[in-house]
Design an enzyme around this catalytic site. Structure first.
Site, PDB file in Angstrom:
ATOM      1  N   ASP A 115      -8.028  -4.079   4.586  1.00  0.00           N
ATOM      2  CA  ASP A 115      -8.740  -4.773   3.501  1.00  0.00           C
ATOM      3  C   ASP A 115      -9.844  -5.710   4.006  1.00  0.00           C
ATOM      4  O   ASP A 115     -10.705  -6.126   3.233  1.00  0.00           O
ATOM      5  CB  ASP A 115      -7.756  -5.592   2.648  1.00  0.00           C
ATOM      6  N   GLY A 165      -3.009 -11.269   5.669  1.00  0.00           N
ATOM      7  CA  GLY A 165      -2.908 -12.592   5.045  1.00  0.00           C
ATOM      8  C   GLY A 165      -1.482 -13.121   4.958  1.00  0.00           C
ATOM      9  O   GLY A 165      -1.216 -14.281   5.294  1.00  0.00           O
TER      10      GLY A 165
HETATM   11  O1  F6P Z   1      -2.215  -3.662   3.816  1.00  0.00           O
HETATM   12  C1  F6P Z   1      -3.202  -3.694   2.830  1.00  0.00           C
HETATM   13  C2  F6P Z   1      -2.969  -2.577   1.865  1.00  0.00           C
HETATM   14  O2  F6P Z   1      -3.241  -1.348   2.477  1.00  0.00           O
HETATM   15  C3  F6P Z   1      -3.772  -2.713   0.577  1.00  0.00           C
HETATM   16  O3  F6P Z   1      -5.060  -2.237   0.659  1.00  0.00           O
HETATM   17  C4  F6P Z   1      -2.910  -1.943  -0.394  1.00  0.00           C
HETATM   18  O4  F6P Z   1      -3.200  -2.358  -1.679  1.00  0.00           O
HETATM   19  C5  F6P Z   1      -1.548  -2.328   0.048  1.00  0.00           C
HETATM   20  O5  F6P Z   1      -1.630  -2.556   1.428  1.00  0.00           O
HETATM   21  C6  F6P Z   1      -0.483  -1.284  -0.203  1.00  0.00           C
HETATM   22  O6  F6P Z   1       0.741  -1.839   0.137  1.00  0.00           O
HETATM   23  P1  F6P Z   1       2.081  -1.067   0.466  1.00  0.00           P
HETATM   24  O7  F6P Z   1       1.966  -0.499   1.842  1.00  0.00           O
HETATM   25  O8  F6P Z   1       3.135  -2.111   0.429  1.00  0.00           O
HETATM   26  O9  F6P Z   1       2.218  -0.011  -0.565  1.00  0.00           O
END
Ligand code: F6P
Length: 377
Positions: A139, A115
């Site tokens: 997601d 997104g």
């Molecule tokens: O990219 C989506 C996601 O995997 C989500 O499901 C999760 O909440 C988030 O990224 C985690 O983000 P980061 O990699 O920045 O910790």
């Protein structure tokens, strides 16, 4: 007759990594190079690599052997073109990106992401660049596409985890809560919960009441089944918390001045950080209400790592190939969406800023209810 100019494509991966990114890079790259005779440059670590002009040459050799590999050979970051931390200061780097795009005489920039990436890509398109995006995220919440690559693999992993938790929950007569990724969308939790036979599934789209969950678990105990599996999305919240969040979000939307926007954003960030640990709190609450021992398993980054499933390899390859077709046709400012067996270019304006959550009337919700799963409402 003059020889047509060879098209040059730039490609980057942005946002959280997800299985299938390399398959998509390969799909775009092989089609662009081998099928259309274009040239392709990879930029490292998302939009930051484009700002800092850090590149990876993509040719037959670099594109070989990556179909089955997890992560992204280009590296990724959550940096945004218009809000990038440079020497300790947040700066709008759009001009630098435009300059580097022109310097490399690119005909198109391909952005693979979720997104946030769709929004960044639209900004760059509005700044005059030819941009195409592919929808990627575990997601599965990108608007206007049937699905995103990464989701199918994460679904396999989360389902297997729930399968494995069953026997230990059963043996110890415990509640085991599996926390599954998804801050804003419950596709992964709902899908894995149904496929893994979770007794309770909690998703951000359906605020829960702890007492309802406890009652569902107690009902199982009354008929002699004194263990339960609860699949909970990171972003699932109680009815009370959901109300507080909704009010803060409405305030952010209403905010007009820079100061109001800043304050509303800070308020949401505080609420979000307080939400961390919600699964552990839920476990304690359920233990008190049911008198069953409770344990938490946070699946975390395991869901994003490792080799992509065949379904994701197939989807990413299809979208990647279709992306090169669109570049060849000169169609830009679009996301390549999956639509049944086909792919379809969707204007970025229709995608950016629009998250696809699980609709209340979705068949998966009905399926979960049909098989007696408690959704916490
Ligand atoms: O990219 C989506 C996601 O995997 C989500 O499901 C999760 O909440 C988030 O990224 C985690 O983000 P980061 O990699 O920045 O910790």
């Amino acid at each position: 007759m003059a020889k047509p100019k060879t098209k040059r494509i730039g490609i980057l991966t942005a946002g959280g990594d997800s299985p299938g990114l390399n398959a998509a890079i390969r799909g775009v790259g092989k089609t662009a190079l081998g099928f259309y005779g274009m040239e392709i440059i990879g930029f490292r670590d998302g939009f930051r690599g484009l700002v800092e002009d850090r590149r990876l040459k993509l040719d037959k050799t670099t594109l070989a052997g990556i179909l089955t590999v997890g992560g992204t050979i280009l590296g990724t970051s959550r940096d945004k073109p218009h809000r990038m931390l440079i020497d300790g200061r947040t700066r709008d780097m759009t001009d630098v990106i435009v300059k580097n795009y022109r310097k490399h005489k690119l005909d198109c920039l391909v952005c693979l992401g979720g997104g946030g990436t769709q929004k960044s890509a639209l900004r760059l398109h509005q700044a005059g660049l030819n941009v195409i995006t592919l929808p990627k995220t575990i997601d599965n919440d990108v608007a206007m596409t049937d699905s995103t690559f990464g989701f199918a693999t994460a679904l396999d992993i989360a389902t297997e985890a729930i399968d494995r938790l069953h026997s230990t929950a059963h043996s110890h007569h415990r509640i085991i809560i599996a926390e599954i990724m998804g801050h804003r969308a419950g596709w992964l939790t709902l899908g894995a919960g149904i496929a893994g036979g979770a007794d309770v599934i909690l998703i951000p789209e359906i605020p829960y009441r702890v007492e309802k969950i406890a009652e569902a678990i107690r009902r199982r105990s009354r008929v002699g089944t004194n263990f339960s599996i609860v699949a909970v999305a990171e972003g699932a919240m109680s009815v009370e918390d959901a109300r507080v969040f909704a009010a803060a979000e409405a305030k952010r939307e209403r905010a007009r001045t820079v100061q109001d926007k800043k304050e509303a954003k800070a308020e949401l960030a505080t609420l979000e950080s307080r939400h961390t640990g919600n699964t552990l709190r839920l476990a304690r609450q359920l233990e008190e209400l049911t008198h069953l021992e409770s344990r938490v398993t946070i699946l975390g980054y395991v869901q994003r790592g490792g080799t992509p499933s065949p379904a994701d390899r197939l989807l990413a390859s299809r979208l990647g190939g279709a992306c090169a077709d669109l570049i060849h046709q000169g169609i830009f400012g679009v996301m390549v969406a999956a639509r049944g067996d086909r792919t379809e270019p969707v204007p970025l304006e229709k995608v950016a800023g629009k998250r696809r959550g699980v609709p209340a009337e979705h068949s998966w919700i009905a399926t979960a209810r049909h098989v007696g799963t408690c959704l916490g409402d």
